[in-house]
Design a protein around this motif. Structure first.
Motif, PDB file in Angstrom:
ATOM      1  N   CYS A  71       0.860  -1.183   0.000  1.00 33.59           N
ATOM      2  CA  CYS A  71       0.000   0.000   0.000  1.00 33.59           C
ATOM      3  C   CYS A  71       0.898   1.236   0.000  1.00 33.59           C
ATOM      4  O   CYS A  71       1.880   1.295   0.731  1.00 33.59           O
ATOM      5  CB  CYS A  71      -0.870  -0.026   1.255  1.00 33.59           C
ATOM      6  SG  CYS A  71      -1.690   1.530   1.607  1.00 33.59           S
ATOM      7  N   CYS A  74       0.160   3.066   3.877  1.00 29.06           N
ATOM      8  CA  CYS A  74       0.654   2.486   5.132  1.00 29.06           C
ATOM      9  C   CYS A  74       1.837   1.536   4.908  1.00 29.06           C
ATOM     10  O   CYS A  74       2.428   1.050   5.870  1.00 29.06           O
ATOM     11  CB  CYS A  74      -0.480   1.750   5.858  1.00 29.06           C
ATOM     12  SG  CYS A  74      -0.982   0.213   5.068  1.00 29.06           S
ATOM     13  N   CYS A 143      -6.863  -0.629   0.305  1.00 27.01           N
ATOM     14  CA  CYS A 143      -5.897  -1.322   1.160  1.00 27.01           C
ATOM     15  C   CYS A 143      -6.662  -2.090   2.237  1.00 27.01           C
ATOM     16  O   CYS A 143      -7.552  -1.540   2.891  1.00 27.01           O
ATOM     17  CB  CYS A 143      -4.939  -0.324   1.790  1.00 27.01           C
ATOM     18  SG  CYS A 143      -3.874  -1.072   3.038  1.00 27.01           S
ATOM     19  N   CYS A 146      -5.351  -0.257   5.871  1.00 30.24           N
ATOM     20  CA  CYS A 146      -5.700   1.117   6.265  1.00 30.24           C
ATOM     21  C   CYS A 146      -6.886   1.677   5.484  1.00 30.24           C
ATOM     22  O   CYS A 146      -7.365   2.772   5.769  1.00 30.24           O
ATOM     23  CB  CYS A 146      -4.489   2.038   6.101  1.00 30.24           C
ATOM     24  SG  CYS A 146      -4.080   2.412   4.375  1.00 30.24           S
TER      25      CYS A 146
HETATM   26 ZN   LIG Z   1      -2.685   0.813   3.581  1.00 30.22          ZN
END
Ligand SMILES: [Zn+2]
Length: 213
Positions: A71, A74, A143, A146
């Motif tokens: 991602c 994050c 994601c 997150c």
């Molecule tokens: Zn993420």
């Protein structure tokens, strides 16, 4: 090229070709799609029709490729999903007629999906959303950690780590599922405030070798 604007794609996967052909179904050899026309639709063919009235892309079957990436928010690993075709039909730009294509291609910027297809893709982090940057509304990866939106433009047009120029090594680690059912959808719709923009919705699926270390 199919010189008919209003086609009705049919979810036919049968060997009993003579039977459906007699009932008014046509077969496009290049794309492998069965279809009929509104004036030919009869009771027997109706059971092969999806409940959708507007679409610009049709495929006789589709591959759901589930890969992994970091991602970009994050930096954790999340799954991402992409729809791939090996043959399909797309509506011509002028809205008249259809073009048959045989080429490994990813479909993205998908605006709408019939229920039949949603059920088969079933991925909790892939759903309809609106892009913050472009305002486009389409089926988007998120994601799993997150929740960040992982936009199609980056995954299919820019980011070499994702579907665009996916390496063979990565493809072998991916989960690839063939759904042997008709695919119908609208893709590439521009955002509300930029109605005249052309939005890309297909790219070649080119699987490349990793460069030598
Ligand atoms: Zn993420």
């Amino acid at each position: 090229m199919i010189d008919v604007t209003n086609i009705i794609p049919l979810d036919i996967h049968t060997d009993d070709v003579t039977d459906v052909a007699c009932q008014g179904a046509h077969y496009d050899k290049v794309s492998g799609i069965w279809y009929t026309e509104p004036h030919e639709l009869n009771g027997a063919l109706r059971e092969y029709v999806y409940d959708t009235n507007s679409f610009n892309i049709v495929a006789p079957y589709y591959l759901v490729i589930t890969s992994k990436m970091h991602c970009w928010s994050c930096h954790q690993i999340t799954r991402i999903h992409g729809v791939m075709f090996t043959r399909f039909m797309k509506k011509n730009q002028d809205g008249q007629g259809w073009q048959s294509v045989r080429r490994n291609s990813f479909l993205f910027h998908i605006n709408s999906l019939p229920e039949e297809i949603k059920r088969n893709i079933k991925a909790s982090n892939y759903y309809l959303d609106k892009s913050k940057t472009t305002g486009l509304r389409y089926w988007m990866n998120h994601c799993e950690i997150c929740g960040e939106r992982l936009g199609d433009y980056e995954l299919f047009c820019v980011e070499n780590d994702a579907f665009r120029l996916m390496t063979i090594e990565k493809l072998l680690r991916a989960n690839i599922r063939k759904v042997n059912k008709l695919f119908v959808s609208t893709a590439g719709n521009p955002a509300e405030h930029t109605k005249t923009d052309i939005v890309r919705y297909l790219c070649d699926a080119r699987f490349v070798m990793n460069a030598p270390a």
